[in-house]
Motif scaffolding. Structure first.
Motif, PDB file in Angstrom:
ATOM      1  N   PRO A   1       0.787  -1.111  -0.080  1.00  0.00           N
ATOM      2  CA  PRO A   1       0.070   0.056   0.129  1.00  0.00           C
ATOM      3  C   PRO A   1       0.830   1.164   0.129  1.00  0.00           C
ATOM      4  CG  PRO A   1      -0.082  -1.175   2.154  1.00  0.00           C
ATOM      5  CD  PRO A   1       0.446  -1.940   1.255  1.00  0.00           C
ATOM      6  N   GLU A   2       2.007   1.144   0.439  1.00  0.00           N
ATOM      7  CA  GLU A   2       2.722   2.454   0.298  1.00  0.00           C
ATOM      8  C   GLU A   2       3.976   2.404  -0.775  1.00  0.00           C
ATOM      9  OE1 GLU A   2       2.523   4.597   2.628  1.00  0.00           O
ATOM     10  OE2 GLU A   2       0.842   3.305   3.442  1.00  0.00           O
ATOM     11  N   GLY A   3       3.708   1.281  -1.752  1.00  0.00           N
ATOM     12  CA  GLY A   3       4.397   1.174  -2.805  1.00  0.00           C
ATOM     13  C   GLY A   3       5.436   0.162  -2.458  1.00  0.00           C
ATOM     14  N   THR A   4       5.986  -0.707  -3.431  1.00  0.00           N
ATOM     15  CA  THR A   4       6.758  -1.814  -3.375  1.00  0.00           C
ATOM     16  C   THR A   4       8.301  -1.200  -3.310  1.00  0.00           C
ATOM     17  OG1 THR A   4       7.725  -3.734  -4.500  1.00  0.00           O
ATOM     18  CG2 THR A   4       6.810  -2.239  -5.866  1.00  0.00           C
ATOM     19  N   ILE A   5       8.883  -1.758  -2.294  1.00  0.00           N
ATOM     20  CA  ILE A   5      10.517  -1.418  -2.330  1.00  0.00           C
ATOM     21  C   ILE A   5      11.323  -2.420  -3.120  1.00  0.00           C
ATOM     22  CG2 ILE A   5       9.915  -0.099  -0.239  1.00  0.00           C
ATOM     23  CD1 ILE A   5      11.319  -2.323   1.344  1.00  0.00           C
ATOM     24  N   GLU A   6      10.567  -3.350  -3.622  1.00  0.00           N
ATOM     25  CA  GLU A   6      11.639  -4.372  -4.255  1.00  0.00           C
ATOM     26  C   GLU A   6      11.746  -4.032  -5.712  1.00  0.00           C
ATOM     27  OE1 GLU A   6       9.751  -8.109  -3.795  1.00  0.00           O
ATOM     28  OE2 GLU A   6       9.352  -7.764  -1.515  1.00  0.00           O
ATOM     29  N   LYS A   7      12.952  -4.115  -6.260  1.00  0.00           N
ATOM     30  CA  LYS A   7      13.134  -3.958  -7.628  1.00  0.00           C
ATOM     31  C   LYS A   7      12.741  -5.103  -8.416  1.00  0.00           C
ATOM     32  CE  LYS A   7      17.046  -0.864  -6.804  1.00  0.00           C
ATOM     33  NZ  LYS A   7      18.492  -0.490  -7.324  1.00  0.00           N
ATOM     34  N   PRO A   8      12.098  -5.022  -9.639  1.00  0.00           N
ATOM     35  CA  PRO A   8      11.269  -6.009 -10.202  1.00  0.00           C
ATOM     36  C   PRO A   8      12.508  -7.039 -11.319  1.00  0.00           C
ATOM     37  CG  PRO A   8      11.143  -3.848 -11.620  1.00  0.00           C
ATOM     38  CD  PRO A   8      11.748  -3.704 -10.182  1.00  0.00           C
ATOM     39  N   PHE A   9      11.988  -7.959 -11.340  1.00  0.00           N
ATOM     40  CA  PHE A   9      12.725  -9.037 -12.361  1.00  0.00           C
ATOM     41  C   PHE A   9      12.533  -8.400 -13.734  1.00  0.00           C
ATOM     42  CE2 PHE A   9      12.469 -13.481  -9.812  1.00  0.00           C
ATOM     43  CZ  PHE A   9      14.256 -13.141  -9.576  1.00  0.00           C
ATOM     44  N   ARG A  10      13.482  -8.741 -14.648  1.00  0.00           N
ATOM     45  CA  ARG A  10      12.931  -8.577 -16.129  1.00  0.00           C
ATOM     46  C   ARG A  10      12.971 -10.022 -16.844  1.00  0.00           C
ATOM     47  NH1 ARG A  10      16.560  -3.245 -17.877  1.00  0.00           N
ATOM     48  NH2 ARG A  10      15.287  -1.496 -16.694  1.00  0.00           N
ATOM     49  N   VAL A  11      11.945 -10.228 -17.341  1.00  0.00           N
ATOM     50  CA  VAL A  11      11.879 -11.795 -17.756  1.00  0.00           C
ATOM     51  C   VAL A  11      13.113 -11.927 -18.921  1.00  0.00           C
ATOM     52  CG1 VAL A  11      10.420 -13.063 -19.558  1.00  0.00           C
ATOM     53  CG2 VAL A  11       9.260 -11.675 -17.898  1.00  0.00           C
ATOM     54  N   ALA A  12      13.409 -11.104 -19.647  1.00  0.00           N
ATOM     55  CA  ALA A  12      14.602 -11.182 -20.775  1.00  0.00           C
ATOM     56  C   ALA A  12      15.939 -11.550 -19.977  1.00  0.00           C
ATOM     57  CB  ALA A  12      14.753  -9.855 -21.487  1.00  0.00           C
ATOM     58  N   GLU A  13      16.159 -10.536 -18.763  1.00  0.00           N
ATOM     59  CA  GLU A  13      17.343 -10.791 -18.128  1.00  0.00           C
ATOM     60  C   GLU A  13      17.568 -12.230 -17.558  1.00  0.00           C
ATOM     61  OE1 GLU A  13      18.828  -6.696 -16.580  1.00  0.00           O
ATOM     62  OE2 GLU A  13      17.693  -7.886 -15.451  1.00  0.00           O
ATOM     63  N   LEU A  14      16.451 -12.664 -16.844  1.00  0.00           N
ATOM     64  CA  LEU A  14      16.225 -14.176 -16.653  1.00  0.00           C
ATOM     65  C   LEU A  14      16.587 -15.321 -17.514  1.00  0.00           C
ATOM     66  CD1 LEU A  14      13.485 -13.991 -13.801  1.00  0.00           C
ATOM     67  CD2 LEU A  14      15.901 -14.393 -13.318  1.00  0.00           C
ATOM     68  N   ALA A  15      15.809 -15.195 -18.605  1.00  0.00           N
ATOM     69  CA  ALA A  15      15.902 -15.872 -19.782  1.00  0.00           C
ATOM     70  C   ALA A  15      17.319 -16.200 -20.183  1.00  0.00           C
ATOM     71  CB  ALA A  15      14.865 -15.580 -20.903  1.00  0.00           C
ATOM     72  N   LEU A  16      17.766 -14.709 -20.695  1.00  0.00           N
ATOM     73  CA  LEU A  16      19.254 -14.751 -21.220  1.00  0.00           C
ATOM     74  C   LEU A  16      20.345 -15.179 -20.266  1.00  0.00           C
ATOM     75  CD1 LEU A  16      18.960 -11.533 -23.457  1.00  0.00           C
ATOM     76  CD2 LEU A  16      18.805 -13.982 -24.253  1.00  0.00           C
ATOM     77  N   GLY A  17      19.898 -14.858 -18.996  1.00  0.00           N
ATOM     78  CA  GLY A  17      20.875 -15.327 -17.995  1.00  0.00           C
ATOM     79  C   GLY A  17      20.939 -16.851 -17.750  1.00  0.00           C
ATOM     80  N   ALA A  18      19.984 -17.452 -18.296  1.00  0.00           N
ATOM     81  CA  ALA A  18      19.775 -19.072 -18.110  1.00  0.00           C
ATOM     82  C   ALA A  18      20.294 -19.479 -19.575  1.00  0.00           C
ATOM     83  CB  ALA A  18      18.315 -19.544 -17.907  1.00  0.00           C
ATOM     84  N   ARG A  19      20.629 -18.816 -20.454  1.00  0.00           N
ATOM     85  CA  ARG A  19      21.283 -19.070 -21.781  1.00  0.00           C
ATOM     86  C   ARG A  19      20.111 -19.515 -22.704  1.00  0.00           C
ATOM     87  NH1 ARG A  19      26.780 -22.557 -21.315  1.00  0.00           N
ATOM     88  NH2 ARG A  19      26.538 -21.842 -23.519  1.00  0.00           N
ATOM     89  N   ALA A  20      19.197 -18.656 -22.560  1.00  0.00           N
ATOM     90  CA  ALA A  20      18.299 -18.926 -23.492  1.00  0.00           C
ATOM     91  C   ALA A  20      18.777 -19.070 -24.929  1.00  0.00           C
ATOM     92  CB  ALA A  20      16.898 -17.838 -23.646  1.00  0.00           C
ATOM     93  N   ARG A  21      18.229 -19.904 -25.886  1.00  0.00           N
ATOM     94  CA  ARG A  21      18.540 -19.945 -27.396  1.00  0.00           C
ATOM     95  C   ARG A  21      17.711 -19.019 -28.211  1.00  0.00           C
ATOM     96  NH1 ARG A  21      20.005 -23.608 -23.293  1.00  0.00           N
ATOM     97  NH2 ARG A  21      21.933 -24.920 -23.907  1.00  0.00           N
ATOM     98  N   PHE A  22      16.216 -18.902 -27.779  1.00  0.00           N
ATOM     99  CA  PHE A  22      15.371 -18.266 -28.499  1.00  0.00           C
ATOM    100  C   PHE A  22      14.508 -17.190 -27.364  1.00  0.00           C
ATOM    101  CE2 PHE A  22      11.186 -17.244 -30.068  1.00  0.00           C
ATOM    102  CZ  PHE A  22      11.250 -17.420 -31.475  1.00  0.00           C
ATOM    103  N   PHE A  23      14.403 -15.889 -27.554  1.00  0.00           N
ATOM    104  CA  PHE A  23      13.897 -14.799 -26.725  1.00  0.00           C
ATOM    105  C   PHE A  23      13.123 -14.272 -27.621  1.00  0.00           C
ATOM    106  CE2 PHE A  23      13.039 -11.322 -24.464  1.00  0.00           C
ATOM    107  CZ  PHE A  23      12.616 -11.475 -23.385  1.00  0.00           C
ATOM    108  N   ALA A  24      11.834 -13.634 -27.316  1.00  0.00           N
ATOM    109  CA  ALA A  24      11.036 -12.661 -28.213  1.00  0.00           C
ATOM    110  C   ALA A  24      10.051 -11.872 -27.447  1.00  0.00           C
ATOM    111  CB  ALA A  24      10.119 -13.580 -29.310  1.00  0.00           C
ATOM    112  N   ARG A  25       9.621 -10.992 -27.819  1.00  0.00           N
ATOM    113  CA  ARG A  25       8.526 -10.121 -26.914  1.00  0.00           C
ATOM    114  C   ARG A  25       7.459  -9.485 -27.984  1.00  0.00           C
ATOM    115  NH1 ARG A  25      11.786  -6.474 -25.012  1.00  0.00           N
ATOM    116  NH2 ARG A  25      12.603  -7.508 -22.807  1.00  0.00           N
TER     117      ARG A  25
END
Length: 339
Positions: free
Chosen positions: A149-173
Motif C-alpha cells: 500500500p505504500e509502494g513496493t520497495i523491491e526492484k522487479p525482475f526482467r523476464v529477458a534478463e532471467l531468460a538470457l542469464g539461463a542461456r536462452a537460445r530463443f527469446f522474443a517479446r
C-alpha cells in the motif's frame, strides 16, 4: 515428411466459454496462439498446452488440443516431463509473470538451461490478477498494490534478463494487442528446437490497467518501441527517423537519422543468430523512456535440445547392454519357478 493439415483458427477453439474480464489482454494472446497453430502443418493431436495457476492458466480449457491445468509454479516442470516422455509433441507452456517467475522461478531457469524443446509464453501484466491485485516479481518499483500500500520497495525482475542469464537460445517479446506480430513469433518459436521464451506485455484492466500505456498511445507509441526483424536495420519512430547504433564503448545508443551526419548506414543490422549474446542482451534489456522497448524475435540460435541428448544417451546405453527386452531383465541372474 510431415503430413500437411489445413486448419483455421476456429479449429483450435474449444466449446468452453472464455471467461476473462472484458478487455483483458488474454483474449488477444489466445487469438494469436490459435492463429499460429492454424498456420502450422501439424495435426491438433500433436499439441499439448500446459499451464500453472492464474488468469492466464485457464488457457488449456479454451484450446481444442491436449492440455493440462497443473499446479502453481509447476507448469515448466510438467511441460518438461510431457516433452521428455513424448518428444514428438509440440508443447506450449502458458504462465503469468507470478506463476513463472515467483513460485515457478526455479523451474523457469532450469527448463531454459536444459534447453527442453518447449514454447514458454509468459503473460506479463506486472500484477497478480487472479488473487486480486498483489504486486508480482515484475511490478514496477514503487507500485502501490494491496500487498504494497505504500509502494513496493523491491526492484522487479526482467523476464529477458532471467531468460538470457539461463542461456536462452530463443527469446522474443510482443504485445497482447499485436496479434499479427504475436502469432508470427509463436509460429517461429514452435518450429525452433529450443526452450523458446516469449514475453507478451499484457494488460490487466482491473488491477493494473495501462501499465504498458506507452505502447498503446496512438500518437507516440511508434517512438516507444522498435519491432526488430532479422537482417534489417534497427530503425524505428513515427517518422522512421530514429535508429540504434553502438557508441565508442560498445553500448547501444539511440540516434536520429539525418542529424550530425548520421545516415541509415550507421544503424545496426539485427542478427538473431549471433552466438554472442551481448547485443541481444542489450536489446532485450532496453527500457522506456530512455530506450524504445524491443519487440519481435531478439535471439534465435541453434543448439542441441535435452530430448536429443537424452535419446543419444539412451541409444548408447542400449547398444552396450546385454538386455534387449523386459523378458531379458526378468530372466537374468538367478530365477525360480513357483508352483
Amino acid at each position: 515428411m510431415t503430413q500437411q493439415y489445413k486448419y483455421t483458427p476456429k479449429d483450435f477453439k474449444s466449446d468452453q466459454e472464455v471467461r476473462w474480464c472484458p478487455g483483458c489482454g488474454d483474449y488477444g494472446i489466445l487469438n494469436s496462439v490459435q492463429k499460429a497453430l492454424a498456420s502450422l502443418p501439424y495435426p491438433k493431436e500433436n499439441y499439448a498446452v500446459i499451464s500453472g495457476i492464474g488468469c492466464s492458466s485457464r488457457f488449456p480449457y479454451y484450446m481444442n488440443t491436449y492440455g493440462f491445468h497443473s499446479i502453481h509454479g509447476r507448469a515448466a516442470a510438467i511441460a518438461s516431463g510431457v516433452k521428455t516422455a513424448n518428444p514428438e509433441l509440440k508443447v506450449i507452456q502458458i504462465s503469468g509473470d507470478g506463476d513463472a517467475l515467483a513460485i515457478g522461478g526455479n523451474h523457469f531457469i532450469h527448463t531454459i538451461r536444459r534447453n527442453i524443446d518447449i514454447t514458454m509464453i509468459v503473460f506479463n501484466n506486472e500484477i497478480y490478477g487472479l488473487t486480486k491485485g498483489q504486486y508480482s516479481p515484475t511490478s514496477k518499483l514503487g507500485k502501490q498494490t494491496k500487498t504494497s500500500p505504500e509502494g513496493t520497495i523491491e526492484k522487479p525482475f526482467r523476464v529477458a534478463e532471467l531468460a538470457l542469464g539461463a542461456r536462452a537460445r530463443f527469446f522474443a517479446r510482443s504485445l497482447d494487442i499485436n496479434i499479427k506480430l504475436s502469432s508470427s513469433i509463436i509460429t517461429e518459436a514452435i518450429e525452433h528446437k529450443s526452450t523458446a521464451v516469449i514475453e507478451i506485455l499484457q494488460n490487466c484492466v482491473i488491477f493494473n490497467d495501462k501499465t504498458h500505456r506507452a505502447f498503446y498511445d496512438k500518437e507516440n507509441k511508434l517512438n516507444n518501441f522498435i519491432i526488430l526483424e532479422d537482417g534489417k536495420r534497427m530503425i524505428f519512430g513515427k517518422n522512421h527517423d530514429r535508429g540504434l547504433r553502438l557508441d565508442d564503448n560498445g553500448f547501444i545508443e539511440v540516434v536520429e537519422i539525418g542529424k550530425n551526419g548520421i545516415t541509415e548506414e550507421d544503424i545496426l543490422i539485427h542478427d538473431v543468430a549471433n552466438p554472442n549474446p551481448m547485443i541481444h542482451w542489450q536489446l532485450a534489456d532496453m527500457a522506456y523512456p530512455e530506450y524504445p522497448v524491443a519487440l519481435g524475435i531478439i535471439r534465435k540460435v541453434e543448439d542441441k535440445t535435452y530430448s536429443e541428448e537424452l535419446e543419444k544417451l539412451i541409444n548408447a546405453k542400449k547398444e552396450k547392454s546385454s538386455f534387449k527386452s523386459v523378458e531379458d531383465v526378468l530372466t537374468s541372474g538367478e530365477t525360480w519357478e513357483v508352483e
